[in-house]
Design an enzyme around this catalytic site. Sequence first.
Site, PDB file in Angstrom:
ATOM      1  N   HIS A 152       9.093  60.481 103.537  1.00 44.77           N
ATOM      2  CA  HIS A 152      10.539  60.450 103.295  1.00 44.77           C
ATOM      3  C   HIS A 152      11.176  61.392 104.308  1.00 44.77           C
ATOM      4  CE1 HIS A 152      14.297  59.984 101.074  1.00 44.77           C
ATOM      5  NE2 HIS A 152      14.517  61.228 101.488  1.00 44.77           N
ATOM      6  N   CYS A 153      12.100  60.872 105.123  1.00 48.06           N
ATOM      7  CA  CYS A 153      12.707  61.684 106.189  1.00 48.06           C
ATOM      8  C   CYS A 153      14.096  62.155 105.751  1.00 48.06           C
ATOM      9  CB  CYS A 153      12.800  60.862 107.473  1.00 48.06           C
ATOM     10  SG  CYS A 153      13.582  61.780 108.809  1.00 48.06           S
ATOM     11  N   ILE A 154      14.248  63.480 105.661  1.00 47.79           N
ATOM     12  CA  ILE A 154      15.548  64.013 105.218  1.00 47.79           C
ATOM     13  C   ILE A 154      16.623  63.813 106.291  1.00 47.79           C
ATOM     14  CG2 ILE A 154      14.735  65.703 103.521  1.00 47.79           C
ATOM     15  CD1 ILE A 154      14.837  67.809 105.761  1.00 47.79           C
TER      16      ILE A 154
END
Length: 343
Positions: A178-180
């Site tokens: 999951h890429c912030i």
Amino acid sequence: MDFLVLFLFYLAFLFISVVMICIFTKNQRLKSLVLGGAQVCSCVIPQCLQGAARRLLHQLFHTRNPAFIILHLLLQGLVYAEYTFEMFGYCQELEFYLPYLLLPYLLLGVNLVFFTLTCSANPGTINKANESFLLQVYEFDDVMFPGNLRCFTCDLRKPARSKHCRVCDCCVHRFDHHCIWVNNCIGAWNTRYFLIYLLTLTASAATIAILSAAFLVRLVAVSDLYQETYIDDFGHFQSVDTIFLIQYLFLAFPRVIFLLGFVVVLSLLLAGYLGFLLYLAATNQTTNEWYRGDWSWCQHCPLVAGSPSSEPHIYENIYSHGFWSNFREIFLPAIPCYEKKKK
Ligand SMILES: [Zn+2]
Ligand SMILES: [Zn+2]
């Protein structure tokens, strides 16, 4: 003030980069270093502030929110504003070749297109409609991905290579991470956009770094500063040396120097990360699989847990089918027909 703010910003950026590398590395020593630092902080900071910091960190890192997208665009805007309003004019006066000066804008345009695609594209969310299709895409290796597992939250069967993302609250097909920075998961259907986004981001940072360095070098060459003399603290005439030149450039162009420092560090970090992702793509692994590959599956795999042998099982990647085939899989992923029509 200008100088101090830039310097503090620069230090904060370096500090955050080092902490992030320590957190996401497999190296346990670096991880324990960060944990030790956090424990020291918890002794110094009052309880009420700790509670507020914990809530803020939870909000930032464990829920979907646009904070990092805004920060990303703000930083990109600042870098390009400095390049446009201070460097571009000087570079034209110094007769830089115009297409070289326009290259960062071309890279920015492509980068923003793929940034938007990465943020908005469906990463491969598993639902009732596509569950049976996605179960057919990858075979279960019965080690890291045992068959017949269900996700208790989504109440769906888990296809091989999928994972439930706690931030997005859904299962994602070929889950990478999951890429912030894009406020989205990176999965089977948007890894291609993410790779091009990262490639153009690295290229634009490197291009601005090269142009900033070339600007400073040419400025020194054109102004003949090397042949000048100055009077030192003792009243003696001294010829200009490298240390004096660096000090002069710091005072005359502080923002360009900090821009150079920022984009050089950023280019190195991004190039390292891009190299890592390209290695994963070439060997057909996801970040999730690479991270779990060494140890975590051993503790959870029913085959290993029930086994009387304490021998460590070597994880074998069964999904790699050669360099080009692995890249084709990323750029032409298996998508159900009705999902294609939705786009
Ligand atoms: Zn799930
Ligand atoms: Zn997610």
